[in-house]
Write a protein that holds these residues in place. Structure first.
Motif, PDB file in Angstrom:
ATOM      1  N   UNK A 110     113.629  -8.588  94.552  1.00 19.86           N
ATOM      2  CA  UNK A 110     114.784  -7.965  95.196  1.00 19.86           C
ATOM      3  C   UNK A 110     114.397  -7.024  96.333  1.00 19.86           C
ATOM      4  N   UNK A 111     113.092  -6.687  96.456  1.00 18.98           N
ATOM      5  CA  UNK A 111     112.654  -5.825  97.562  1.00 18.98           C
ATOM      6  C   UNK A 111     111.667  -6.518  98.502  1.00 18.98           C
ATOM      7  N   UNK A 112     111.443  -7.808  98.314  1.00 15.71           N
ATOM      8  CA  UNK A 112     110.541  -8.544  99.186  1.00 15.71           C
ATOM      9  C   UNK A 112     109.080  -8.191  99.003  1.00 15.71           C
ATOM     10  N   UNK A 113     108.680  -7.813  97.778  1.00 16.39           N
ATOM     11  CA  UNK A 113     107.303  -7.395  97.526  1.00 16.39           C
ATOM     12  C   UNK A 113     106.607  -8.240  96.447  1.00 16.39           C
ATOM     13  N   UNK A 114     107.200  -9.367  96.113  1.00 15.91           N
ATOM     14  CA  UNK A 114     106.679 -10.311  95.124  1.00 15.91           C
ATOM     15  C   UNK A 114     106.661  -9.768  93.692  1.00 15.91           C
ATOM     16  N   UNK A 115     107.286  -8.646  93.453  1.00 23.12           N
ATOM     17  CA  UNK A 115     107.319  -8.071  92.114  1.00 23.12           C
ATOM     18  C   UNK A 115     108.400  -8.749  91.275  1.00 23.12           C
ATOM     19  N   UNK A 116     108.093  -8.967  90.022  1.00 14.61           N
ATOM     20  CA  UNK A 116     109.064  -9.542  89.090  1.00 14.61           C
ATOM     21  C   UNK A 116     109.757  -8.459  88.275  1.00 14.61           C
ATOM     22  N   UNK A 128     111.280   2.832  94.423  1.00 18.38           N
ATOM     23  CA  UNK A 128     111.320   2.268  95.776  1.00 18.38           C
ATOM     24  C   UNK A 128     111.068   3.320  96.851  1.00 18.38           C
ATOM     25  N   UNK A 129     111.371   4.566  96.595  1.00 20.70           N
ATOM     26  CA  UNK A 129     111.095   5.616  97.563  1.00 20.70           C
ATOM     27  C   UNK A 129     109.663   6.130  97.508  1.00 20.70           C
ATOM     28  N   UNK A 133     105.627  -1.245  96.221  1.00 14.58           N
ATOM     29  CA  UNK A 133     105.725  -2.166  95.087  1.00 14.58           C
ATOM     30  C   UNK A 133     105.258  -1.456  93.828  1.00 14.58           C
ATOM     31  N   UNK A 134     105.791  -1.857  92.700  1.00 16.48           N
ATOM     32  CA  UNK A 134     105.363  -1.281  91.426  1.00 16.48           C
ATOM     33  C   UNK A 134     103.878  -1.581  91.173  1.00 16.48           C
ATOM     34  N   UNK A 135     103.343  -2.615  91.798  1.00 14.47           N
ATOM     35  CA  UNK A 135     101.925  -2.948  91.664  1.00 14.47           C
ATOM     36  C   UNK A 135     101.038  -1.881  92.300  1.00 14.47           C
TER      37      UNK A 135
END
Length: 145
Positions: A110-116, A128-129, A133-135
């Motif tokens: 949903x943020x275009x960062x390949x995170x699931x 997100x701020x 990415x969470x990665x």
């Protein structure tokens, strides 16, 4: 970070007189995802109260399904069993993102960062701020994730 065998963990619990409940709670994640943590809790808890206490504290780890980790999580990172679940979720997210890259799959994050992982929040604030990415997020040792 490491896995212990059941006999070693059992020895550590039984040799920690007066702190067995705390030892079980702290070392339970080191059994790894393929071991029988329920069996260990029942076998090593000196009293029914200790068993129930550790069962409640380790609920997220004991119910975590690595093959199907979908759902909503509310993890207390100060709790070692909850932190173990969070680490496994983050590792799985990185692995799935790498597989998507390798196989040239379309990015459906949903943020275009390949995170699931979606709607990730730490201490009531969206990540997100803080990170792209969470990665990239360095998981702290406290707070709710």
């Amino acid at each position: 970070d490491f896995n212990m065998s059941l006999p070693i963990l059992e020895y550590l619990v039984h040799s920690s007189r007066g702190m067995q409940r705390e030892t079980i709670g702290a070392l339970l994640p080191s059994l790894g995802p393929d071991s029988s943590a329920h069996f260990f809790l029942g076998l090593s808890s000196p009293t029914l109260f200790d068993y129930i206490h550790n069962q409640v504290k380790a609920r997220n780890l004991l119910e975590f399904n690595l093959d199907n980790p979908t759902g909503h999580y509310k993890l207390d990172l100060a709790n070692s069993t909850d932190a173990a679940v969070a680490e496994r979720l983050l590792l799985l997210d990185r692995w799935e993102g790498a597989l998507d890259d390798k196989h040239n799959r379309v990015d459906i994050s949903h943020r275009g960062n390949r995170s699931h992982i979606r709607n990730e929040v730490w201490c009531g604030r969206g990540l997100e701020g803080m990170v792209r990415s969470v990665a990239e997020w360095k998981m702290p040792e406290h707070g709710e994730f």
